[in-house]
Design a protein around this motif. Structure first.
Motif, mmCIF file in Angstrom:
data_model
loop_
_atom_site.group_PDB
_atom_site.id
_atom_site.type_symbol
_atom_site.label_atom_id
_atom_site.label_comp_id
_atom_site.label_asym_id
_atom_site.label_seq_id
_atom_site.Cartn_x
_atom_site.Cartn_y
_atom_site.Cartn_z
ATOM 1 N N GLY A 24 36.969 44.053 36.775
ATOM 2 C CA GLY A 24 37.917 43.213 36.056
ATOM 3 C C GLY A 24 39.186 43.922 35.652
ATOM 4 N N GLU A 25 39.617 44.927 36.423
ATOM 5 C CA GLU A 25 40.845 45.640 36.091
ATOM 6 C C GLU A 25 41.661 45.890 37.350
ATOM 7 O OE1 GLU A 25 39.488 49.138 34.110
ATOM 8 O OE2 GLU A 25 38.864 50.147 35.945
ATOM 9 N N ILE A 26 42.963 46.135 37.152
ATOM 10 C CA ILE A 26 43.849 46.279 38.304
ATOM 11 C C ILE A 26 44.958 47.270 37.965
ATOM 12 C CG2 ILE A 26 45.676 44.559 37.835
ATOM 13 C CD1 ILE A 26 45.024 43.382 40.646
ATOM 14 N N ARG B 202 43.383 25.257 36.948
ATOM 15 C CA ARG B 202 43.189 24.959 35.522
ATOM 16 C C ARG B 202 42.063 25.808 34.946
ATOM 17 N NH1 ARG B 202 44.304 18.847 36.899
ATOM 18 N NH2 ARG B 202 46.333 18.534 35.857
ATOM 19 N N GLU B 203 41.039 26.028 35.745
ATOM 20 C CA GLU B 203 39.909 26.830 35.283
ATOM 21 C C GLU B 203 40.330 28.264 34.965
ATOM 22 O OE1 GLU B 203 35.524 28.265 36.978
ATOM 23 O OE2 GLU B 203 36.608 26.611 37.949
ATOM 24 N N VAL B 204 41.269 28.797 35.740
ATOM 25 C CA VAL B 204 41.705 30.170 35.538
ATOM 26 C C VAL B 204 42.727 30.279 34.402
ATOM 27 C CG1 VAL B 204 43.743 30.414 37.013
ATOM 28 C CG2 VAL B 204 42.055 32.239 36.951
ATOM 29 N N ARG C 268 43.282 45.015 32.142
ATOM 30 C CA ARG C 268 41.932 44.451 32.142
ATOM 31 C C ARG C 268 41.996 42.953 31.847
ATOM 32 N NH1 ARG C 268 39.223 49.651 29.020
ATOM 33 N NH2 ARG C 268 38.821 50.856 30.936
ATOM 34 N N PHE C 269 41.210 42.163 32.588
ATOM 35 C CA PHE C 269 41.303 40.711 32.556
ATOM 36 C C PHE C 269 40.059 40.073 31.945
ATOM 37 C CE2 PHE C 269 43.966 42.233 35.981
ATOM 38 C CZ PHE C 269 45.130 41.493 35.834
ATOM 39 N N SER C 270 40.216 38.803 31.571
ATOM 40 C CA SER C 270 39.086 38.044 31.053
ATOM 41 C C SER C 270 38.104 37.763 32.193
ATOM 42 C CB SER C 270 39.567 36.721 30.449
ATOM 43 O OG SER C 270 40.123 35.884 31.460
#
Length: 434
Positions: free
Chosen positions: A277-279, A335-337, A306-308
């Motif tokens: 979950g990171e970039i 929409r979900e994202v 870092r992302f949800s």
């Protein structure tokens, strides 16, 4: 050696920095207008002349901070600039005017309690690289290990804060003019992430985490952190040997070598994103190193984002369906994202689907040539033609750094210009059979 009042340190004062940028804008703006006139007359395909690029490098290199990061981003776009102009702007990636060794030694002693000569067996007074927030020196530890020591520019924290105040005023003014133009949430995301880069202790922790995220890929290399020689404004890492991407490209590597490095860049972007979950959100060519043993070295970990879990999982599902060439409800997944949509569903779906169609070309074809890639140009044209409608499709704030990373990846792949089976690489990313 420079004096204590080092003229290579970034200029201080919010209005002083704004004044320098305003002067630069007038100079470069005139050049751009002239270039535009030449384009209309059928000549001069470049946006900037070499002379204007030199002005940019000189002023942004002096300012450092956020201004220099902007110049780094501009230097990556192969569709706006000629190779000659890009080569000039590429100096902003790691060749800013360096501060004196006296300043370097002072920061090291303030942070680590002793001067470089007492902490290292060797410490080169000339920097290996000078970037937007600090410069890097080659050194050798007492045990003989070669290391890279990043030392932060004195006063860069205030300079960065002033840049953000100036930019924030522009964002606030535009946002008040129109609700559709409200970019305050995106500016806040960018501001917060950028200011976090000032803490090298945090960067050390992010580097260690990123090393774990790519550990399954032996073709990627993250330098180890030397914690005993690191602090808030000094970061010591194992020294990686090789050529940065911007220095490797002029060596005219074969297509086989180009494809290998292009594949490694794709893995370096998406493997940590999907696995942890990171970039890496600062993907300019100076932050990647082609090593003699064939590995790709990764540099500069201050901008690891870092992302949800929701953002990562939905993007992973979207890519998997795309690679399987299965239908996907693009509007529902958007929409979900975290997207908000203020257009009729059919209209919004058409716009977003075209974005995915353009971006997904290398994922659909078994043979794709990045040397003739027109993704960035076509994407820019798509957004320009539909700008009023795109203002009604708002991504979540965390997407800012994701787009910064994946957009930078696309530009790097275009610069490398490899040809090959990139669909197989993206299948590899999604753990799908080729």
């Amino acid at each position: 050696m420079a004096s204590d009042s080092d003229d290579k340190l970034p200029p201080q004062g919010r209005f002083n920095r704004l004044r320098k940028l305003a002067g630069l804008s007038m100079q470069v703006g005139t050049d751009v207008l002239k270039s535009g006139a030449k384009r209309l007359a059928g000549g001069a395909p470049d946006l900037l002349s070499k002379e204007a690029a030199e002005k940019l490098v000189s002023t942004l290199g002096e300012l450092k901070g956020a201004a220099m990061k902007l110049g780094q981003a501009v230097s990556m776009d192969p569709d706006l600039l000629t190779p000659e102009v890009r080569q000039v702007l590429a100096r902003l990636q790691n060749q800013a005017p360096a501060m004196s060794y006296a300043q370097v030694a002072r920061v090291v002693e303030e942070e680590l309690g002793a001067p470089p000569e007492a902490l290292f067996r060797e410490f080169s007074q000339a920097p290996l690289a000078a970037a937007s927030l600090g410069q890097v020196h080659r050194a050798v530890l007492e045990d003989g290990r070669a290391v890279a020591v990043k030392v932060q520019y004195p006063g860069i924290d205030a300079s960065l804060a002033h840049d953000m105040e100036n930019l924030g005023l522009v964002v606030k003014t535009v946002s008040k003019a129109s609700r559709l133009m409200d970019g305050s949430a995106y500016f806040q995301e960018f501001r917060d992430e950028l200011l976090l880069e000032l803490d090298y202790r945090r960067e050390a922790s992010l580097a260690e985490g990123f090393a774990r995220s790519v550990a399954s890929r032996p073709e990627l290399c993250v330098p180890g952190v030397i914690a005993s020689h690191s602090a808030k404004r000094v970061l010591t890492l194992e020294l990686l040997e090789g050529l940065t991407l911007k220095d490797w490209l002029p060596t005219e590597p074969s297509n086989e070598e180009r494809f290998r490095v292009a594949r490694q860049l794709i893995l370096a972007t998406y493997v940590p994103f999907f696995s942890a979950g990171e970039i890496h959100a600062d993907p300019h060519p100076g932050n990647f190193m082609v090593m003699p043993d064939g590995r790709l070295g990764l540099l500069d970990f201050g901008s690891i984002k870092r992302f949800s879990p929701r953002f990562v999982e939905t993007n992973q599902r979207m890519l998997s369906l795309t690679m399987r060439m299965e239908p996907l409800d693009i509007l529902a997944m958007s929409r979900e994202v975290g997207f908000t949509v203020e257009l009729p569903d059919a209209e919004a779906e058409e716009l977003i689907a075209e974005v995915l169609r353009i971006a997904g070309r290398p994922m659909r074809l078994p043979d794709y040539d990045y040397a003739t890639c027109e993704i960035n140009r076509d994407m820019r044209n798509h957004f320009s033609r539909n700008a009023p409608r795109f203002l009604r499709i708002k991504p979540p704030a965390e997407a800012v750094m994701f787009f910064r990373s994946t957009g930078g990846l696309a530009q790097n792949l275009r610069l490398i210009g490899a040809r090959g089976d990139f669909r197989a690489v993206f299948l590899e990313v999604t753990d799908l059979p080729t």
